[in-house]
Write a protein that holds these residues in place. Structure first.
Motif, short mmCIF file in Angstrom:
data_model
loop_
_atom_site.label_atom_id
_atom_site.label_comp_id
_atom_site.label_asym_id
_atom_site.label_seq_id
_atom_site.Cartn_x
_atom_site.Cartn_y
_atom_site.Cartn_z
N PRO A 113 30.35 -8.78 -25.78
CA PRO A 113 30.73 -7.40 -25.96
C PRO A 113 31.54 -6.81 -24.69
N VAL A 114 31.48 -7.41 -23.63
CA VAL A 114 32.19 -6.84 -22.32
C VAL A 114 33.81 -6.69 -22.57
N TYR A 115 34.22 -7.85 -23.43
CA TYR A 115 35.78 -7.85 -23.48
C TYR A 115 36.34 -6.72 -24.24
N PRO A 116 35.91 -6.39 -25.39
CA PRO A 116 36.45 -5.40 -26.05
C PRO A 116 36.41 -4.14 -25.39
N TRP A 117 35.13 -3.80 -24.49
CA TRP A 117 34.97 -2.60 -24.20
C TRP A 117 36.05 -2.52 -22.86
N PHE A 118 36.72 -3.54 -22.57
CA PHE A 118 37.88 -3.30 -21.57
C PHE A 118 39.43 -3.87 -22.27
N GLY A 119 39.08 -3.65 -23.46
CA GLY A 119 40.33 -4.04 -24.05
C GLY A 119 40.97 -5.38 -24.15
N GLN A 120 39.87 -6.16 -24.21
CA GLN A 120 40.28 -7.87 -24.27
C GLN A 120 39.77 -8.41 -25.34
N ASP A 121 40.03 -9.67 -25.61
CA ASP A 121 39.49 -10.64 -26.68
C ASP A 121 38.93 -11.68 -25.91
N ILE A 122 37.47 -12.06 -26.17
CA ILE A 122 36.85 -13.22 -25.35
C ILE A 122 37.32 -14.47 -25.94
N ARG A 123 38.23 -14.40 -26.93
CA ARG A 123 38.85 -15.78 -27.41
C ARG A 123 39.83 -16.18 -26.38
N GLN A 124 40.43 -15.29 -25.84
CA GLN A 124 41.41 -15.23 -24.83
C GLN A 124 41.10 -15.67 -23.20
N GLY A 125 39.54 -15.93 -23.15
CA GLY A 125 38.77 -15.91 -21.92
C GLY A 125 39.52 -17.04 -20.90
N ILE A 126 39.75 -17.92 -21.31
CA ILE A 126 40.60 -19.08 -20.24
C ILE A 126 41.80 -18.48 -19.88
N PRO A 127 42.76 -18.22 -20.91
CA PRO A 127 44.05 -17.76 -20.65
C PRO A 127 44.22 -16.48 -19.75
N LEU A 128 43.41 -15.56 -20.12
CA LEU A 128 43.25 -14.36 -19.18
C LEU A 128 42.72 -14.66 -17.50
N ALA A 129 41.81 -15.87 -17.59
CA ALA A 129 41.34 -16.09 -16.29
C ALA A 129 42.48 -16.79 -15.60
N ILE A 130 43.26 -17.48 -16.25
CA ILE A 130 44.42 -18.12 -15.44
C ILE A 130 45.75 -17.17 -15.43
N GLU A 131 45.84 -16.53 -16.35
CA GLU A 131 46.91 -15.57 -15.86
C GLU A 131 46.68 -14.45 -15.03
N ASN A 132 45.62 -13.65 -14.96
CA ASN A 132 45.03 -12.90 -14.26
C ASN A 132 45.04 -13.39 -12.79
N TYR A 133 44.53 -14.53 -12.58
CA TYR A 133 44.26 -15.07 -11.16
C TYR A 133 45.69 -15.36 -10.49
N ALA A 134 46.46 -15.76 -11.40
CA ALA A 134 47.91 -16.22 -10.97
C ALA A 134 48.51 -14.93 -10.35
N LEU A 135 48.49 -13.80 -11.02
CA LEU A 135 48.87 -12.43 -10.57
C LEU A 135 48.28 -11.92 -9.48
N LEU A 136 46.90 -11.90 -9.21
CA LEU A 136 46.11 -11.73 -8.13
C LEU A 136 46.33 -12.37 -6.90
N HIS A 137 46.74 -13.75 -7.03
CA HIS A 137 47.02 -14.69 -6.05
C HIS A 137 48.08 -14.22 -5.45
N ARG A 138 49.38 -13.77 -6.23
CA ARG A 138 50.63 -13.50 -5.59
C ARG A 138 50.40 -12.02 -5.33
N LEU A 139 49.72 -11.08 -5.51
CA LEU A 139 49.49 -9.80 -5.13
C LEU A 139 49.20 -9.68 -3.85
N TRP A 140 48.12 -10.47 -3.47
CA TRP A 140 47.44 -10.75 -2.13
C TRP A 140 48.70 -11.52 -1.22
N ARG A 141 49.57 -12.01 -1.48
CA ARG A 141 50.41 -12.85 -0.59
C ARG A 141 51.96 -12.39 -0.38
#
Length: 369
Positions: free
Chosen positions: A117-145
């Motif tokens: 249930p946490v996913y829709p609370w924050f506007g996301q779809d649990i079925r996209q869990g793996i793609p979200l993890a991959i894309e969001n971390y790729a962005l975070l990695h760049r934001l710090w560097r």
């Protein structure tokens, strides 16, 4: 080798007296446990992130910032930051700020979370869990560097000329662990970036986690970060101790039998046989923990879960005394024996900064960030 504790921050009724702590009591207890961890000589305190009852740690950086102000040596971490439902921009800024406040005593563990249930609370779809993890971390990695980031992806609005503030302390982002209990894609992600992989092996048999860690180590080497033995691995664990095993089993059994995460499944004896859970004497905890190296190789961080299932704060603090006085000193000594020189120590900001400076002195283009 680093030793510490992690908390999931559950508010659970004590089955021995029927009392349920308030959220306020539980939050204050988590702080007391963190302070005790430093007092008894542990290296790490980590908190989970949850946004649903019966859990209270919805804002890990708030808690860790408070603990940072009251400690001097303890490494402060998350035992999951939800990379799927948090905005990578906010993660980048929150943890850089915490880095500065804690003088670098900060790292972060990324995870997808296991509460649908946490996913829709924050506007996301649990079925996209793996793609979200991959894309969001790729962005975070760049934001710090990268000081200025232009970016466009599937799951958030584009960024144009964006700078996350504050910048990481000493230009060195927090060390990142990718935590997983089931997903080979997360082990692959950790290997790709040369980050740490934390296998929270507290529920399933060791063979499952052996496969994940072996995958991570092999791919870490194939991506050119070092040998498989140099990959950075962390493990979970659970313990309950008394001076003799009979007292430990008798005292812990009602907590095990009634806890939401354990109860009404395998027996206590079955669970201790199949998972890292150890209920017994300090010596039994030492003996079982030492077997982890046989299963997973030399590793860098061991975290124990000790404050769950409704255990009262007084009991948890007694457990930490035993852990710090009787268990961890022996584990430090035993794990150091035969540890190859090329196997890295647990990551710290100071050590990583020194390694970067040493590499830069040899090759001005080199970086270990």
């Amino acid at each position: 080798m680093q030793f510490g504790i992690f908390t999931v921050g559950d508010v659970t009724t004590d089955p021995t007296n029927g009392r349920t702590p308030s959220e306020h009591e539980r939050i204050k207890a988590m702080v007391a446990i963190a302070l005790k961890a430093e007092e008894v000589g542990l290296d790490v305190f980590a908190t989970g992130e949850h946004h649903n009852p019966p859990f209270v740690p919805s804002s890990p950086t708030t808690m860790l910032g408070y603990v940072a102000a009251r400690t001097e040596r303890l490494i402060l971490s998350t035992s999951t930051t939800l990379i799927t439902t948090n905005d990578p921009v906010k993660i980048a800024e929150d943890f850089a700020m915490l880095q500065h406040l804690a003088d670098g005593r900060v790292d972060v563990m990324m995870g997808r979370g296991n509460t649908g249930p946490v996913y829709p609370w924050f506007g996301q779809d649990i079925r996209q869990g793996i793609p979200l993890a991959i894309e969001n971390y790729a962005l975070l990695h760049r934001l710090w560097r990268e000081d200025v980031v232009d970016w466009e992806g599937r799951f958030r609005t584009p960024l144009q000329g964006f700078t996350a503030t504050p910048r990481p302390l000493d230009g060195l982002p927090p060390f990142v662990w990718h935590g997983s209990i089931r997903s080979p894609e997360i082990a692959e992600q950790a290997a790709y970036y040369g980050d740490g992989f934390f296998a929270n092996n507290i529920f399933w048999p060791k063979e499952h986690f052996q496969r994940l860690i072996e995958l991570y180590r092999r791919r870490y080497a194939e991506y050119g970060h070092g040998t498989p033995e140099q990959a950075v691995v962390g493990l979970g664990g659970q313990v309950f101790m008394r001076r003799n095993s009979q007292d430990a089993v008798r005292e812990f059994r009602p907590y095990f039998d009634n806890a939401p995460v354990y109860g009404h499944g395998p027996s206590l004896e079955e669970f201790t046989e199949q998972t890292p859970l150890t209920v017994g004497s300090p010596q039994e905890v030492v003996e079982k923990t030492l077997t982890f190296r046989e299963s997973f190789g030399d590793y860098q961080r061991q975290l124990f879960l000790m404050d769950h299932a409704g255990l009262p704060l007084k009991t948890v603090l007694e457990q930490l005394d035993m852990l710090g006085e009787e268990v961890v000193p022996v584990l430090r000594e035993e794990f150091a024996k035969g540890r190859p020189a090329h196997v890295p120590d647990g990551p710290t900001h100071a050590a990583r900064l020194a390694a970067r400076e040493s590499a830069a002195a040899t090759d001005p283009a080199a970086t270990t960030a």
